[in-house]
Motif scaffolding. Structure first.
Motif, mmCIF file in Angstrom:
data_model
loop_
_atom_site.group_PDB
_atom_site.id
_atom_site.type_symbol
_atom_site.label_atom_id
_atom_site.label_comp_id
_atom_site.label_asym_id
_atom_site.label_seq_id
_atom_site.Cartn_x
_atom_site.Cartn_y
_atom_site.Cartn_z
ATOM 1 N N MET A 1 -38.399 6.467 0.543
ATOM 2 C CA MET A 1 -39.773 6.965 0.496
ATOM 3 C C MET A 1 -40.341 6.702 -0.903
ATOM 4 N N PRO A 2 -41.358 5.846 -1.030
ATOM 5 C CA PRO A 2 -41.835 5.473 -2.359
ATOM 6 C C PRO A 2 -42.565 6.596 -3.090
ATOM 7 N N ASP A 3 -43.255 7.462 -2.382
ATOM 8 C CA ASP A 3 -44.009 8.550 -2.998
ATOM 9 C C ASP A 3 -43.600 9.860 -2.340
ATOM 10 N N PHE A 4 -43.085 10.783 -3.144
ATOM 11 C CA PHE A 4 -42.469 11.974 -2.563
ATOM 12 C C PHE A 4 -42.431 13.107 -3.576
ATOM 13 N N SER A 5 -42.261 14.302 -3.048
ATOM 14 C CA SER A 5 -41.793 15.438 -3.836
ATOM 15 C C SER A 5 -40.602 16.020 -3.086
ATOM 16 N N GLN A 6 -39.658 16.572 -3.834
ATOM 17 C CA GLN A 6 -38.442 17.092 -3.203
ATOM 18 C C GLN A 6 -37.961 18.317 -3.964
ATOM 19 N N ARG A 7 -37.737 19.372 -3.220
ATOM 20 C CA ARG A 7 -37.343 20.651 -3.803
ATOM 21 C C ARG A 7 -35.828 20.790 -3.797
ATOM 22 N N PHE A 8 -35.295 21.506 -4.776
ATOM 23 C CA PHE A 8 -33.873 21.848 -4.768
ATOM 24 C C PHE A 8 -33.685 23.247 -5.336
ATOM 25 N N LEU A 9 -32.588 23.871 -4.953
ATOM 26 C CA LEU A 9 -32.265 25.228 -5.380
ATOM 27 C C LEU A 9 -30.846 25.285 -5.924
ATOM 28 N N PHE A 10 -30.647 26.104 -6.942
ATOM 29 C CA PHE A 10 -29.309 26.431 -7.437
ATOM 30 C C PHE A 10 -28.797 27.617 -6.621
ATOM 31 N N ASP A 11 -27.707 27.432 -5.916
ATOM 32 C CA ASP A 11 -27.218 28.479 -5.025
ATOM 33 C C ASP A 11 -26.691 29.706 -5.764
ATOM 34 N N ASP A 12 -26.185 29.516 -6.968
ATOM 35 C CA ASP A 12 -25.535 30.614 -7.675
ATOM 36 C C ASP A 12 -26.351 31.188 -8.821
ATOM 37 N N SER A 13 -27.596 30.796 -8.934
ATOM 38 C CA SER A 13 -28.467 31.348 -9.979
ATOM 39 C C SER A 13 -29.903 31.353 -9.482
ATOM 40 N N ASP A 14 -30.759 32.017 -10.212
ATOM 41 C CA ASP A 14 -32.147 32.191 -9.783
ATOM 42 C C ASP A 14 -33.019 31.097 -10.405
ATOM 43 N N ILE A 15 -32.784 29.865 -9.981
ATOM 44 C CA ILE A 15 -33.514 28.715 -10.506
ATOM 45 C C ILE A 15 -33.846 27.778 -9.355
ATOM 46 N N ARG A 16 -35.056 27.310 -9.344
ATOM 47 C CA ARG A 16 -35.436 26.278 -8.380
ATOM 48 C C ARG A 16 -35.939 25.052 -9.135
ATOM 49 N N GLY A 17 -35.962 23.943 -8.440
ATOM 50 C CA GLY A 17 -36.433 22.720 -9.067
ATOM 51 C C GLY A 17 -37.285 21.909 -8.111
ATOM 52 N N GLU A 18 -37.991 20.964 -8.679
ATOM 53 C CA GLU A 18 -38.828 20.049 -7.902
ATOM 54 C C GLU A 18 -38.765 18.692 -8.591
ATOM 55 N N MET A 19 -38.670 17.649 -7.785
ATOM 56 C CA MET A 19 -38.697 16.289 -8.303
ATOM 57 C C MET A 19 -39.807 15.519 -7.604
ATOM 58 N N VAL A 20 -40.470 14.644 -8.355
ATOM 59 C CA VAL A 20 -41.585 13.865 -7.828
ATOM 60 C C VAL A 20 -41.402 12.410 -8.229
ATOM 61 N N ARG B 1 -25.690 13.618 -11.667
ATOM 62 C CA ARG B 1 -25.378 13.337 -13.065
ATOM 63 C C ARG B 1 -25.608 14.570 -13.942
ATOM 64 N N LEU B 2 -26.654 15.319 -13.647
ATOM 65 C CA LEU B 2 -26.972 16.504 -14.462
ATOM 66 C C LEU B 2 -26.136 17.718 -14.071
ATOM 67 N N TYR B 3 -25.992 17.961 -12.768
ATOM 68 C CA TYR B 3 -25.482 19.245 -12.297
ATOM 69 C C TYR B 3 -24.325 19.092 -11.309
ATOM 70 N N HIS B 4 -23.413 18.170 -11.573
ATOM 71 C CA HIS B 4 -22.325 17.959 -10.624
ATOM 72 C C HIS B 4 -21.367 19.146 -10.552
ATOM 73 N N GLN B 5 -21.424 20.040 -11.528
ATOM 74 C CA GLN B 5 -20.571 21.229 -11.482
ATOM 75 C C GLN B 5 -21.283 22.441 -10.880
ATOM 76 N N GLU B 6 -22.524 22.265 -10.464
ATOM 77 C CA GLU B 6 -23.311 23.354 -9.895
ATOM 78 C C GLU B 6 -23.432 23.177 -8.380
ATOM 79 N N ALA B 7 -23.633 24.277 -7.674
ATOM 80 C CA ALA B 7 -23.891 24.231 -6.233
ATOM 81 C C ALA B 7 -25.401 24.112 -6.028
ATOM 82 N N LEU B 8 -25.827 22.966 -5.522
ATOM 83 C CA LEU B 8 -27.253 22.701 -5.327
ATOM 84 C C LEU B 8 -27.549 22.462 -3.855
ATOM 85 N N ARG B 9 -28.755 22.877 -3.453
ATOM 86 C CA ARG B 9 -29.281 22.525 -2.139
ATOM 87 C C ARG B 9 -30.499 21.645 -2.329
#
Length: 295
Positions: free
Chosen positions: A1-20, A211-219
């Motif tokens: 998908m050339p143009d997108f936004s995508q959300r992710f969550l850290f399962d073990d902490s209160d942090i969310r992320g977004e990538m565009v 690469r950034l968070y390979h030791q974290e549980a991410l969704r």
């Protein structure tokens, strides 16, 4: 998908992320104007920022980011709708722009306004100085000074692709202790700060997050499509003429040799109205006149 936004969550902490990621829509915006590279870069970063922010808001309507200054770039403005439709424009003085000019050189004494314009409900606007070295720094300052959830931005654009990463700390849920929450937040931010521009622009989301968070549980959630679309129309242009009143609208047509043209600054679409169109508008006949719309 050339143009997108995508959300992710850290399962073990209160942090969310977004990538565009923006490529087709970014190039579409740049194709409408001959922007110098530093201006194209800033405009791409602001497009990415607006797309990131829409992904964090639960509303139906329009988000507008507008940066203004007294410098070589007096205006940057981008819009992103809740449906993922983006457009943007910049005003600039080409002779004042160096090849390697950054935000501070291009927009001294600048301010950044963020406007949330929902289809229903109250319109909201916040303003912050462009005090950071980059747009990402200034957006981070905006959230810090407006007492909203701690939020950090990483933005990059090169004239072909615009990318952005956002991290936002959520209200306490998984981590209750303030010290633990702060340590978790700083850990996530510190790792994101290691990102190189080449990585942000060149890596796919899964690779970058690993690469950034390979030791974290991410969704990582399903991506959401973004696209360039301008909201201009002949009908909206006709409403601008109607707001002048019939006498002034007819005078304007006469002053312009029998036809007045309204240009969209975002997409260069041109809407032409002649005397017959004006008469039809004020007779209640609508905006679908005989005059052609052309680029």
């Amino acid at each position: 998908m050339p143009d997108f936004s995508q959300r992710f969550l850290f399962d073990d902490s209160d942090i969310r992320g977004e990538m565009v990621g923006l490529s087709d829509s970014y190039r579409h915006v740049l194709a409408k104007h001959d922007y110098p590279q530093p201006v194209a870069q800033l405009l791409g970063e602001l497009l990415a920022a607006a797309s990131l922010l829409v992904g964090t808001l639960k509303f139906e309507g329009l988000l507008v980011l507008q940066a203004s200054s007294s410098g070589a770039v007096p205006l940057l403005m981008v819009e992103c709708s809740s449906e993922g439709e983006v457009r943007g424009i910049a005003r600039y003085q080409a002779e004042q722009i160096g090849a390697d000019a950054g935000l501070r050189e291009l927009m001294p004494d600048g301010v950044l306004a963020m406007t949330v314009d929902p289809r229903s409900g109250q319109r909201y606007q916040g303003i912050v100085e462009l005090s950071g070295a980059t747009l990402a720094d200034s957006l981070t300052d905006y959230f810090a000074t407006s007492e909203q959830l701690p939020t950090r931005f990483w933005l990059a654009a090169d004239g072909l692709r615009a990318r952005g990463l956002l991290l936002q700390q959520l209200p306490a849920d998984r981590l209750k202790e303030p010290e633990e929450r702060e340590a978790s937040w700083q850990h996530a931010v510190t790792l994101a700060d290691t990102l190189q521009l080449e990585e942000l622009l060149g890596l796919d989301n899964e690779t970058l997050l690993h690469r950034l968070y390979h030791q974290e549980a991410l969704r990582l959630f399903e991506p959401r499509a973004l696209q360039f679309r301008c909201s201009c129309s002949r009908e909206r242009s006709s409403r601008a003429l109607i707001s002048l009143g019939q006498t002034d609208a007819e005078a304007l047509v006469q002053e312009h040799g029998g036809q007045v043209e309204i240009d969209c600054q975002f997409c260069n679409e041109r809407y032409a109205f002649d005397a017959a169109d004006i008469a039809q508008l004020f007779a209640g006949g609508g905006s679908q006149g005989p005059a052609d719309t052309r680029h």
